[in-house]
Design an enzyme around this catalytic site. Structure first.
Site, PDB file in Angstrom:
ATOM      1  N   GLN A  99     -34.021 -15.160-112.125  1.00 36.11           N
ATOM      2  CA  GLN A  99     -33.245 -15.160-113.372  1.00 36.11           C
ATOM      3  C   GLN A  99     -33.611 -16.406-114.177  1.00 36.11           C
ATOM      4  OE1 GLN A  99     -28.880 -13.956-112.436  1.00 36.11           O
ATOM      5  NE2 GLN A  99     -29.798 -14.598-110.517  1.00 36.11           N
ATOM      6  N   ASN A 100     -34.406 -17.278-113.567  1.00 36.08           N
ATOM      7  CA  ASN A 100     -34.734 -18.548-114.235  1.00 36.08           C
ATOM      8  C   ASN A 100     -35.849 -18.351-115.254  1.00 36.08           C
ATOM      9  OD1 ASN A 100     -32.863 -19.522-112.526  1.00 36.08           O
ATOM     10  ND2 ASN A 100     -34.296 -20.505-111.124  1.00 36.08           N
ATOM     11  N   HIS A 117     -35.115 -12.591-116.837  1.00 36.50           N
ATOM     12  CA  HIS A 117     -34.516 -13.063-118.089  1.00 36.50           C
ATOM     13  C   HIS A 117     -35.544 -13.696-119.026  1.00 36.50           C
ATOM     14  CE1 HIS A 117     -30.279 -13.171-116.035  1.00 36.50           C
ATOM     15  NE2 HIS A 117     -30.694 -11.966-116.322  1.00 36.50           N
ATOM     16  N   CYS A 128     -42.435  -8.274-135.705  1.00 36.26           N
ATOM     17  CA  CYS A 128     -43.515  -7.379-135.250  1.00 36.26           C
ATOM     18  C   CYS A 128     -43.734  -7.460-133.736  1.00 36.26           C
ATOM     19  CB  CYS A 128     -44.823  -7.653-135.998  1.00 36.26           C
ATOM     20  SG  CYS A 128     -45.659  -9.172-135.508  1.00 36.26           S
ATOM     21  N   CYS A 144     -44.477 -16.118-137.876  1.00 38.67           N
ATOM     22  CA  CYS A 144     -45.560 -15.310-137.312  1.00 38.67           C
ATOM     23  C   CYS A 144     -46.813 -15.408-138.183  1.00 38.67           C
ATOM     24  CB  CYS A 144     -45.087 -13.863-137.222  1.00 38.67           C
ATOM     25  SG  CYS A 144     -46.321 -12.743-136.572  1.00 38.67           S
ATOM     26  N   SER A 186     -24.942 -17.548-108.836  1.00 39.08           N
ATOM     27  CA  SER A 186     -23.524 -17.253-108.672  1.00 39.08           C
ATOM     28  C   SER A 186     -23.296 -15.746-108.610  1.00 39.08           C
ATOM     29  CB  SER A 186     -22.723 -17.875-109.816  1.00 39.08           C
ATOM     30  OG  SER A 186     -23.225 -17.424-111.054  1.00 39.08           O
ATOM     31  N   ASN A 210     -26.872 -20.892-100.505  1.00 40.24           N
ATOM     32  CA  ASN A 210     -26.110 -21.481-101.606  1.00 40.24           C
ATOM     33  C   ASN A 210     -25.131 -22.488-100.987  1.00 40.24           C
ATOM     34  OD1 ASN A 210     -24.224 -21.825-103.869  1.00 40.24           O
ATOM     35  ND2 ASN A 210     -25.091 -19.930-104.691  1.00 40.24           N
TER      36      ASN A 210
HETATM   37  P1  OAD Z   1     -25.120 -20.273-112.213  1.00 39.54           P
HETATM   38  O1  OAD Z   1     -25.014 -21.600-112.871  1.00 39.54           O
HETATM   39  O2  OAD Z   1     -24.097 -19.245-112.549  1.00 39.54           O
HETATM   40  O3  OAD Z   1     -25.065 -20.453-110.618  1.00 39.54           O
HETATM   41  C1  OAD Z   1     -25.840 -21.418-109.964  1.00 39.54           C
HETATM   42  C2  OAD Z   1     -25.590 -21.267-108.485  1.00 39.54           C
HETATM   43  O4  OAD Z   1     -26.460 -22.170-107.803  1.00 39.54           O
HETATM   44  C3  OAD Z   1     -24.168 -21.596-108.024  1.00 39.54           C
HETATM   45  O5  OAD Z   1     -23.689 -20.566-107.175  1.00 39.54           O
HETATM   46  C4  OAD Z   1     -24.336 -22.901-107.241  1.00 39.54           C
HETATM   47  O6  OAD Z   1     -23.418 -23.014-106.165  1.00 39.54           O
HETATM   48  C5  OAD Z   1     -25.757 -22.770-106.742  1.00 39.54           C
HETATM   49  N1  OAD Z   1     -26.459 -24.036-106.464  1.00 39.54           N
HETATM   50  C6  OAD Z   1     -26.287 -25.253-107.020  1.00 39.54           C
HETATM   51  N2  OAD Z   1     -27.138 -26.154-106.502  1.00 39.54           N
HETATM   52  C7  OAD Z   1     -27.894 -25.483-105.586  1.00 39.54           C
HETATM   53  C8  OAD Z   1     -28.962 -25.850-104.711  1.00 39.54           C
HETATM   54  N3  OAD Z   1     -29.448 -27.101-104.671  1.00 39.54           N
HETATM   55  N4  OAD Z   1     -29.485 -24.907-103.902  1.00 39.54           N
HETATM   56  C9  OAD Z   1     -29.002 -23.631-103.922  1.00 39.54           C
HETATM   57  N5  OAD Z   1     -28.006 -23.227-104.731  1.00 39.54           N
HETATM   58  C10 OAD Z   1     -27.454 -24.131-105.550  1.00 39.54           C
HETATM   59  O7  OAD Z   1     -26.597 -19.741-112.479  1.00 39.54           O
HETATM   60  P2  OAD Z   1     -27.190 -18.267-112.347  1.00 39.54           P
HETATM   61  O8  OAD Z   1     -26.528 -17.491-111.268  1.00 39.54           O
HETATM   62  O9  OAD Z   1     -28.657 -18.398-112.295  1.00 39.54           O
HETATM   63  O10 OAD Z   1     -28.620 -15.731-118.051  1.00 39.54           O
HETATM   64  O11 OAD Z   1     -26.800 -17.641-113.737  1.00 39.54           O
HETATM   65  C11 OAD Z   1     -27.242 -16.350-114.025  1.00 39.54           C
HETATM   66  C12 OAD Z   1     -27.505 -16.201-115.502  1.00 39.54           C
HETATM   67  O12 OAD Z   1     -26.390 -16.691-116.249  1.00 39.54           O
HETATM   68  C13 OAD Z   1     -28.649 -17.012-116.046  1.00 39.54           C
HETATM   69  O13 OAD Z   1     -29.918 -16.437-115.804  1.00 39.54           O
HETATM   70  C14 OAD Z   1     -28.348 -17.042-117.519  1.00 39.54           C
HETATM   71  C15 OAD Z   1     -26.875 -17.328-117.463  1.00 39.54           C
HETATM   72  O14 OAD Z   1     -26.133 -16.844-118.479  1.00 39.54           O
HETATM   73  C16 OAD Z   1     -29.078 -15.600-119.297  1.00 39.54           C
HETATM   74  O15 OAD Z   1     -29.274 -16.549-120.035  1.00 39.54           O
HETATM   75  C17 OAD Z   1     -29.345 -14.190-119.692  1.00 39.54           C
END
Ligand code: OAD
Length: 243
Positions: A99-100, A117, A128, A144, A186, A210
């Site tokens: 998702q990164n 994403h 375009c 563009c 998360s 996590n």
């Molecule tokens: P979140 O910020 O919601 O969640 C990050 C997760 O990483 C949490 O559950 C933390 O506990 C965990 N975490 C923190 N440090 C860590 C570490 N060192 N090792 C392992 N885990 C750790 O981020 P995402 O779940 O990625 O979407 O969020 C999903 C989407 O929400 C993103 O892609 C973005 C956002 O809105 C869009 O922009 C479309």
């Protein structure tokens, strides 16, 4: 019981799928979204990460993405990214579903990376759709070269569909793996959060890494409470030692 099933999954897995979220890059210094100091705590997604926000104030949204590109440009893949890339030596096939938008898996050397994403490092024309190569010293919203339209970041904004080809490859990876790792997410943003469930429904052993519990934790076959940069090198060692 779960541990021995885990060891068996590690010993026998030929296809591994890995879904990663912002926590994967936390140890590289890239902020997560929902932590106390996370991106969405300081900025409101409704004001920045959607097409209406961009149309209302392209410059403001562009500056926010410039700021995030700078952070990512200064970041380096961490021990977790590097361990995942090295695992390719020991497993027939590893598909990363991320998702990164930071490109750190590719910089670490992973070869099959599906960016659900999109990417902070890609850009395209709003009108375009042509790709746009952003220069290092370019600032402000470019236009563009083909049609004069506004250039937008190549990320998926709220309310937009995920890229269909990337979704299809990710779904295939989740359906056909023996072991699925969900790391640093998360698991609240859909449809990405469906992936570990898809893998589970198709018989994969699903491990969550996590430091905290998530919405998915009750469904994980094994939940490892730890940081990606510390737990993944241990997993790599286990893969390297399997015969
Ligand atoms: P979140 O910020 O919601 O969640 C990050 C997760 O990483 C949490 O559950 C933390 O506990 C965990 N975490 C923190 N440090 C860590 C570490 N060192 N090792 C392992 N885990 C750790 O981020 P995402 O779940 O990625 O979407 O969020 C999903 C989407 O929400 C993103 O892609 C973005 C956002 O809105 C869009 O922009 C479309």
């Amino acid at each position: 019981m779960q541990t021995s099933r885990f060891e068996q999954a590690l010993r026998t897995a030929t296809r591994v799928a890995v879904m990663t979220g912002a926590g994967m890059s936390a140890e590289s210094g890239v902020p997560t979204f929902r932590a106390k100091d996370g991106i969405w705590v300081k900025f409101n997604p409704a004001e920045l990460a959607n097409i209406n926000a961009f149309m209302a104030n392209p410059q403001r949204v562009w500056e926010w993405y410039e700021h995030r590109r700078t952070i990512v440009g200064e970041a380096k893949p961490n021990a977790g990214h590097l361990a995942l890339a090295s695992m390719e030596r020991y497993v027939e096939r590893i598909d990363i579903i991320t998702q990164n938008v930071d490109g750190l898996h590719q910089r670490a050397g992973s070869t099959r990376v599906n960016e659900l994403h999109g990417s902070l490092l890609k850009h395209r024309c709003l009108d375009c759709g042509a790709d746009y190569e952003l220069g290092d010293d370019e600032h402000g919203v470019p236009h563009c070269l083909l049609c004069g339209g506004l250039i937008r970041p190549g990320v998926v904004w709220f309310g937009e569909e995920l890229p269909q080809d990337v979704w299809a490859r990710s779904e295939d990876a989740a359906q056909n793996c023996d072991l699925f790792l969900t790391i640093g997410t998360s698991a609240v943003v859909y449809p990405a959060a469906q992936m570990p469930m898809i893998a589970k429904e198709h018989g994969a052993f699903v491990v969550e890494i996590n430091p905290d519990g998530t919405d998915f934790t009750p469904f994980a076959d094994l939940s490892i409470r730890g940081k990606a940069g510390e737990e993944l090198p241990k997993l790599l060692k286990m893969f390297a030692e399997r015969t």
